[in-house]
Design a protein around this motif. Structure first.
Motif, PDB file in Angstrom:
ATOM      1  N   THR A 107      -4.386  12.163  10.220  1.00  0.00           N
ATOM      2  CA  THR A 107      -4.535  11.753   8.825  1.00  0.00           C
ATOM      3  C   THR A 107      -3.726  10.489   8.588  1.00  0.00           C
ATOM      4  O   THR A 107      -2.563  10.395   9.014  1.00  0.00           O
ATOM      5  N   VAL A 108      -4.334   9.533   7.905  1.00  0.00           N
ATOM      6  CA  VAL A 108      -3.656   8.271   7.609  1.00  0.00           C
ATOM      7  C   VAL A 108      -3.784   7.981   6.120  1.00  0.00           C
ATOM      8  O   VAL A 108      -4.899   8.046   5.558  1.00  0.00           O
ATOM      9  N   LEU A 109      -2.659   7.663   5.495  1.00  0.00           N
ATOM     10  CA  LEU A 109      -2.662   7.257   4.090  1.00  0.00           C
ATOM     11  C   LEU A 109      -2.648   5.730   4.030  1.00  0.00           C
ATOM     12  O   LEU A 109      -1.787   5.093   4.642  1.00  0.00           O
ATOM     13  N   VAL A 110      -3.598   5.165   3.277  1.00  0.00           N
ATOM     14  CA  VAL A 110      -3.667   3.706   3.140  1.00  0.00           C
ATOM     15  C   VAL A 110      -3.747   3.369   1.653  1.00  0.00           C
ATOM     16  O   VAL A 110      -4.199   4.193   0.842  1.00  0.00           O
ATOM     17  N   PRO A 111      -3.323   2.190   1.235  1.00  0.00           N
ATOM     18  CA  PRO A 111      -3.447   1.799  -0.175  1.00  0.00           C
ATOM     19  C   PRO A 111      -4.903   1.810  -0.620  1.00  0.00           C
ATOM     20  O   PRO A 111      -5.797   1.438   0.151  1.00  0.00           O
ATOM     21  N   ARG A 112      -5.127   2.230  -1.859  1.00  0.00           N
ATOM     22  CA  ARG A 112      -6.495   2.318  -2.365  1.00  0.00           C
ATOM     23  C   ARG A 112      -7.180   0.952  -2.348  1.00  0.00           C
ATOM     24  O   ARG A 112      -8.383   0.858  -2.131  1.00  0.00           O
ATOM     25  N   GLU A 113      -6.410  -0.099  -2.560  1.00  0.00           N
ATOM     26  CA  GLU A 113      -6.999  -1.448  -2.578  1.00  0.00           C
ATOM     27  C   GLU A 113      -7.477  -1.882  -1.198  1.00  0.00           C
ATOM     28  O   GLU A 113      -8.181  -2.879  -1.073  1.00  0.00           O
ATOM     29  N   ILE A 127      11.652  12.736   8.729  1.00  0.00           N
ATOM     30  CA  ILE A 127      11.008  11.931   9.781  1.00  0.00           C
ATOM     31  C   ILE A 127       9.561  11.685   9.386  1.00  0.00           C
ATOM     32  O   ILE A 127       8.789  12.623   9.215  1.00  0.00           O
ATOM     33  N   VAL A 128       9.208  10.433   9.219  1.00  0.00           N
ATOM     34  CA  VAL A 128       7.853  10.056   8.801  1.00  0.00           C
ATOM     35  C   VAL A 128       7.345   8.976   9.759  1.00  0.00           C
ATOM     36  O   VAL A 128       8.092   8.083  10.169  1.00  0.00           O
ATOM     37  N   ARG A 129       6.066   9.040  10.100  1.00  0.00           N
ATOM     38  CA  ARG A 129       5.443   8.063  10.996  1.00  0.00           C
ATOM     39  C   ARG A 129       4.813   6.950  10.164  1.00  0.00           C
ATOM     40  O   ARG A 129       3.919   7.199   9.342  1.00  0.00           O
ATOM     41  N   GLY A 130       5.300   5.722  10.380  1.00  0.00           N
ATOM     42  CA  GLY A 130       4.714   4.554   9.715  1.00  0.00           C
ATOM     43  C   GLY A 130       3.836   3.771  10.673  1.00  0.00           C
ATOM     44  O   GLY A 130       3.817   4.025  11.880  1.00  0.00           O
ATOM     45  N   LEU A 131       3.082   2.814  10.136  1.00  0.00           N
ATOM     46  CA  LEU A 131       2.190   1.983  10.942  1.00  0.00           C
ATOM     47  C   LEU A 131       2.586   0.519  10.770  1.00  0.00           C
ATOM     48  O   LEU A 131       2.899   0.061   9.666  1.00  0.00           O
ATOM     49  N   ALA A 132       2.581  -0.216  11.873  1.00  0.00           N
ATOM     50  CA  ALA A 132       3.012  -1.624  11.824  1.00  0.00           C
ATOM     51  C   ALA A 132       2.032  -2.501  12.569  1.00  0.00           C
ATOM     52  O   ALA A 132       1.370  -2.050  13.515  1.00  0.00           O
ATOM     53  N   LEU A 152       0.617  13.194  10.255  1.00  0.00           N
ATOM     54  CA  LEU A 152       0.325  12.236   9.190  1.00  0.00           C
ATOM     55  C   LEU A 152       1.044  10.909   9.471  1.00  0.00           C
ATOM     56  O   LEU A 152       2.178  10.893   9.944  1.00  0.00           O
ATOM     57  N   ALA A 153       0.335   9.792   9.199  1.00  0.00           N
ATOM     58  CA  ALA A 153       0.950   8.452   9.240  1.00  0.00           C
ATOM     59  C   ALA A 153       0.558   7.727   7.973  1.00  0.00           C
ATOM     60  O   ALA A 153      -0.457   8.060   7.339  1.00  0.00           O
ATOM     61  N   MET A 154       1.354   6.760   7.584  1.00  0.00           N
ATOM     62  CA  MET A 154       1.063   6.051   6.342  1.00  0.00           C
ATOM     63  C   MET A 154       1.486   4.591   6.432  1.00  0.00           C
ATOM     64  O   MET A 154       2.347   4.215   7.246  1.00  0.00           O
ATOM     65  N   THR A 155       0.874   3.766   5.587  1.00  0.00           N
ATOM     66  CA  THR A 155       1.236   2.360   5.495  1.00  0.00           C
ATOM     67  C   THR A 155       0.990   1.881   4.073  1.00  0.00           C
ATOM     68  O   THR A 155       0.022   2.296   3.424  1.00  0.00           O
ATOM     69  N   GLY A 156       1.876   1.049   3.575  1.00  0.00           N
ATOM     70  CA  GLY A 156       1.743   0.538   2.210  1.00  0.00           C
ATOM     71  C   GLY A 156       3.096   0.153   1.656  1.00  0.00           C
ATOM     72  O   GLY A 156       4.132   0.668   2.098  1.00  0.00           O
ATOM     73  N   GLU A 157       3.122  -0.743   0.688  1.00  0.00           N
ATOM     74  CA  GLU A 157       4.361  -1.175   0.048  1.00  0.00           C
ATOM     75  C   GLU A 157       4.501  -0.446  -1.289  1.00  0.00           C
ATOM     76  O   GLU A 157       3.504  -0.034  -1.895  1.00  0.00           O
ATOM     77  N   ILE A 176       6.327   2.838   1.337  1.00  0.00           N
ATOM     78  CA  ILE A 176       6.033   4.244   1.020  1.00  0.00           C
ATOM     79  C   ILE A 176       6.526   5.162   2.136  1.00  0.00           C
ATOM     80  O   ILE A 176       6.893   6.318   1.889  1.00  0.00           O
ATOM     81  N   THR A 177       6.547   4.620   3.381  1.00  0.00           N
ATOM     82  CA  THR A 177       7.020   5.436   4.517  1.00  0.00           C
ATOM     83  C   THR A 177       8.507   5.741   4.360  1.00  0.00           C
ATOM     84  O   THR A 177       8.942   6.895   4.511  1.00  0.00           O
ATOM     85  N   MET A 178       9.307   4.714   4.048  1.00  0.00           N
ATOM     86  CA  MET A 178      10.752   4.938   3.889  1.00  0.00           C
ATOM     87  C   MET A 178      11.045   5.801   2.675  1.00  0.00           C
ATOM     88  O   MET A 178      11.929   6.675   2.711  1.00  0.00           O
ATOM     89  N   ALA A 179      10.317   5.602   1.586  1.00  0.00           N
ATOM     90  CA  ALA A 179      10.532   6.408   0.379  1.00  0.00           C
ATOM     91  C   ALA A 179      10.228   7.882   0.643  1.00  0.00           C
ATOM     92  O   ALA A 179      10.964   8.790   0.221  1.00  0.00           O
ATOM     93  N   THR A 180       9.139   8.145   1.380  1.00  0.00           N
ATOM     94  CA  THR A 180       8.785   9.529   1.699  1.00  0.00           C
ATOM     95  C   THR A 180       9.848  10.173   2.584  1.00  0.00           C
ATOM     96  O   THR A 180      10.243  11.333   2.378  1.00  0.00           O
ATOM     97  N   ALA A 181      10.327   9.414   3.593  1.00  0.00           N
ATOM     98  CA  ALA A 181      11.349   9.952   4.497  1.00  0.00           C
ATOM     99  C   ALA A 181      12.638  10.250   3.739  1.00  0.00           C
ATOM    100  O   ALA A 181      13.285  11.295   3.966  1.00  0.00           O
ATOM    101  N   MET A 182      13.017   9.345   2.792  1.00  0.00           N
ATOM    102  CA  MET A 182      14.251   9.559   2.035  1.00  0.00           C
ATOM    103  C   MET A 182      14.126  10.787   1.128  1.00  0.00           C
ATOM    104  O   MET A 182      15.044  11.623   1.069  1.00  0.00           O
ATOM    105  N   LEU A 183      12.986  10.899   0.424  1.00  0.00           N
ATOM    106  CA  LEU A 183      12.819  12.049  -0.476  1.00  0.00           C
ATOM    107  C   LEU A 183      12.771  13.351   0.313  1.00  0.00           C
ATOM    108  O   LEU A 183      13.282  14.390  -0.127  1.00  0.00           O
TER     109      LEU A 183
END
Length: 779
Positions: A731-737, A595-600, A699-704, A680-687
């Protein structure tokens, strides 16, 4: 021999009665009714005299003609509303000496002159005059439908000259002033000449009228009634030498001559006016040309509004009308500064992009106020016909200029502020590509000669200040987007909503509902509550509606229960707005597997998405549920490919993916979800589900994600961070760009958040996955 008498008198309005005339008239004035009744009570004789002015209610001697008629009252009929209809038989002329008294009725002292027989030498002369007058009258009567056959037969039987003169005069349908002229002529010879002259004059008028009608009939079709009337009027004025008016074509020509417009426009107008002159035989064509000429004359070809570039005034106005929107305000002030320095009319096309209700349209209106220019709003939502922009060709039925040309015309100047609202809602179908038509309008290099199909001459749009608005840039074609300067109008934070509500919305709604600050107070806590639990939007439209709802209920309380003051607080808010409508999905209390929290980003601001993954024995299938769009499905495929490529690092069995199914689900299945930011949210949840490792709950995250594990940038970062903050994420993970976007955000948004930029999936997994493995028995 003359004789003097004293008789009741009636003053007639708009009517003259001659001797030997039988006539009736209505009277309503009290004095006139009394006079008639007095006459009936004595010898039925009454003196009838005509007023000079029909508007005078109580005439004196100065208001009356001097010569009248003595008549015998034959009959009186009472009509409704105290009106009497009087039938009289006129007998002889009389001259007014004085009015003896005026109450209760008019009584006149009159002199009745003796009328001797006409002094005409010889019976032959008498007969000649009689026949001549008879013939004139019969010719006149033959062409006057008002004269009946009985009148004509009566005249034919008269042989005595004196009686003939009196009967002809009595039976001529003339104006009362002309009849008065005949009545006042006491000399018989001159009276005979006057009557003969009037008959000949009337005959000549009728001959000229018939001649005019014949000429008109030769020129026009019998069904063109309007045109016949115009030609009759024109010919009458030509015959009388009074042709002082000008035709429509000449009026258009005069206006075109003084019109401040390019030579090309004037030349086109001259040709159309010439066509208009020659199209009188075809009313339909003339109507089309007339409309075109009037439209051309109304266009402000060279008429400008002076630029007002007082930056201090503009800054004060923007601050007073809008809270926040700092980037937009800065850009507007920069635009004014450049305009003041260059003194040039051309300007960039500003495109305000943001969610609904964030003040895009009102910003454009404020800019028009700052420039002190006419403001024209053109809504493009749903426009799918190219002719709406470029205009219809004149050959079509109901043709008209396009919306751009119409907007310029309604503004009255060639350099207004033109707001193209909802430019992203334009659609395209078989009627033409509307976006392509807008390319010419919004291209500063070529819109100085914009061609509207209806006007057929170039229109200079280079001095128009264009502002466009859109909710999203996704549907706007790249060539059109390239011509505009995009300014993001992002979602409001709760703090901004609080200020907007306090400074703008509450005073506005109080005034609208007839309340004062003393009668209704709304606490700040209520505004916070409305923003978080009663509305779900990026702007403040729904918040304004909820404040209005409170005002209505408070107004009813004050009116029904005679309350002096109503206070709305967090404790009693449910009384006014009901139960809470929205609740944020708060961060999970415990770390969990899969279970991972994504942002939309949504059209109403940011939101959080909880992505759940389950792994079960199966045949290696990937199941996606929750109404995922194509982009999110592809992100899931890319994520599983990346996981399989690194599975050895996490000690996943080689045949794991062949013997297990992976089910990816995003709750709220009724809501469609799509967008390039959940990879990245779906990949993290699957792994996490595959390796049985827990993911941090805070933790929440957003990015392709790419196949090689790179993290790609995303949009809508401000809204996403606000959603994370409201959900209690730390804590929020965002793309470095996207780090540059984070740096531009205010501390109000980032305060309390640990924002970690990541560029590779390895960094994401290292931060998100817990190092301890969950035991198989669940302990």
């Amino acid at each position: 021999m003359n004789r003097t008498e004293s008789l009741p008198m009636v003053a007639l309005r708009g009517m003259t009665i001659l001797p030997e005339m039988v006539a009736h008239f209505d009277i309503s004035r009290e004095r006139s009714i009394e006079a008639v009744q007095e006459a009936m009570a004595s010898n039925q004789k009454i003196f009838l005299l005509t007023q000079k002015d029909v508007e005078v209610e109580n005439p004196g001697e100065a208001d009356l003609y001097r010569v009248g008629t003595v008549a015998t009252v034959k009959q009186i009929i009472k009509l409704p509303k105290q009106i009497l209809r009087v039938l009289v038989s006129a007998e002889e002329r009389a001259v007014l000496n004085t009015i003896e008294f005026a109450d209760p009725y008019l009584r006149a002292n009159i002199t009745i002159p003796e009328e001797s027989d006409p002094d005409i030498a010889g019976e032959i002369n008498r007969e000649a005059m009689t026949r001549g007058l008879r013939d004139l009258y019969l010719d006149y009567a033959a062409r006057m439908p008002k004269i009946t056959k009985d009148m004509v037969n009566q005249i034919k039987e008269i042989t005595e000259l004196k009686k003939m003169v009196n009967q002809v005069a009595a039976n001529m349908p003339l104006d009362y002033r002309e009849l008065q002229e005949i009545l006042e002529e006491l000399d018989f010879d001159r009276r005979y000449e006057l009557i003969s002259f009037k008959l000949v004059n009337e005959m000549q008028i009728m001959n000229i009228r018939d001649e005019i009608q014949m000429k008109v009939k030769e020129r026009v079709d019998k069904h063109q009634r309007e045109y016949i009337l115009r030609e009759q009027l024109k010919l009458i004025r030509e015959e009388l030498g009074e042709d002082t008016t000008i035709s429509d074509a000449e009026e258009f020509a005069q206006k075109a001559e003084v019109l401040d417009a390019p030579d090309e426009v004037k030349e086109k107008l001259k040709k159309e006016i010439s066509r208009f002159k020659n199209s009188m035989q075809s009313p339909a064509e003339a109507s089309v040309i007339r409309t075109y000429i009037e439209t051309m004359l109304e266009m402000p070809w060279n008429k400008r509004a002076e630029d007002f570039t007082d930056i201090a005034y503009a800054k004060e106005l923007l601050e007073a009308e809008h809270y926040g929107l700092e980037e937009v305000k800065e850009r507007v002030l920069e635009f004014l500064a450049v305009r003041a320095l260059t003194k040039k009319g051309d300007s960039p096309i500003l495109c305000l992009v943001g969610p609904p209700g964030t003040g895009k349209t009102s910003i454009a209106r404020s800019l028009a106020k700052a420039l002190k220019k006419p403001y024209v709003r053109i809504s493009l939502g749903g426009v799918r016909d190219e002719a709406e922009i470029r205009g219809h060709r004149k050959t079509y039925v109901g043709a008209m200029p396009g919306r751009i040309a119409n907007g310029i015309k309604s503004a009255g100047v060639k350099n207004p502020l033109l707001l193209l609202d909802e430019i992203d809602k334009v659609s395209t179908d078989y009627k033409g590509d509307t976006f392509s038509a807008l390319l010419e309008v919004l291209d500063s290099e070529q819109n100085n000669r914009f061609r509207d199909h209806y006007l057929e001459v170039p229109v200079d749009l280079s001095e128009v200040t264009f502002v466009t608005t859109a909710n999203s840039l996704q549907t706007i074609p790249r060539p059109l987007l390239d011509r505009m300067e995009v300014i993001e109008v992002s979602s409001y934070t709760e703090n901004e909503k609080l200020h907007i509500a306090t400074e703008h919305l509450i005073p506005k709604q109080l005034e609208r509902h007839g309340l004062t600050k003393e009668q209704l107070t709304i606490s700040k806590g209520v505004i916070w509550k409305i923003a978080q639990n009663y509305t779900k939007e990026a702007g403040v439209r729904q918040m304004e509606r909820e404040i209005g709802n409170i005002c209505r209920k408070a107004a009813r309380e004050i009116y029904e229960h005679d309350k002096k003051r109503v206070q709305v607080t967090e404790r009693n808010i449910e009384k006014y707005l009901g139960k809470e409508k929205y609740t944020y999905q708060m961060a999970n209390a415990e770390d969990e597997v899969g279970i991972v929290r994504g942002l939309a980003w949504t059209s109403v601001g940011g939101d959080t998405l909880q992505i759940e993954v389950n792994v079960m024995p199966g045949k290696g299938e990937i199941i996606l549920t929750g109404q995922l769009g194509d982009v999110m499905k592809e992100s899931a495929q890319a994520g599983i490919s990346y996981i399989r490529s690194i599975s050895s690092k996490y000690k996943v069995a080689e045949d794991f993916f062949e013997k297990h199914d992976i089910h990816i689900h995003i709750p709220e299945g009724a809501v469609p979800k799509d967008g390039p930011s959940a990879g990245i949210t779906m990949a993290t949840a699957m792994l996490s589900a595959i390796t049985d490792k827990k993911v941090r709950a805070d933790l929440a995250m957003t990015g392709e994600i790419t196949l090689r594990g790179r993290v790609l940038p995303i949009g809508g970062l401000k809204e996403k961070l606000l959603a994370a903050k409201n959900a209690g994420i730390r804590t929020v993970l965002v793309p470095r760009e996207n780090k540059k976007d984070v740096d531009e955000l205010s501390s109000e948004i980032t305060k309390g958040l640990e924002i970690i930029p990541v560029s590779q999936m390895e960094e994401v997994l290292k931060i998100a996955l817990m190092r301890t493995r969950r035991k198989k028995d669940g302990n």
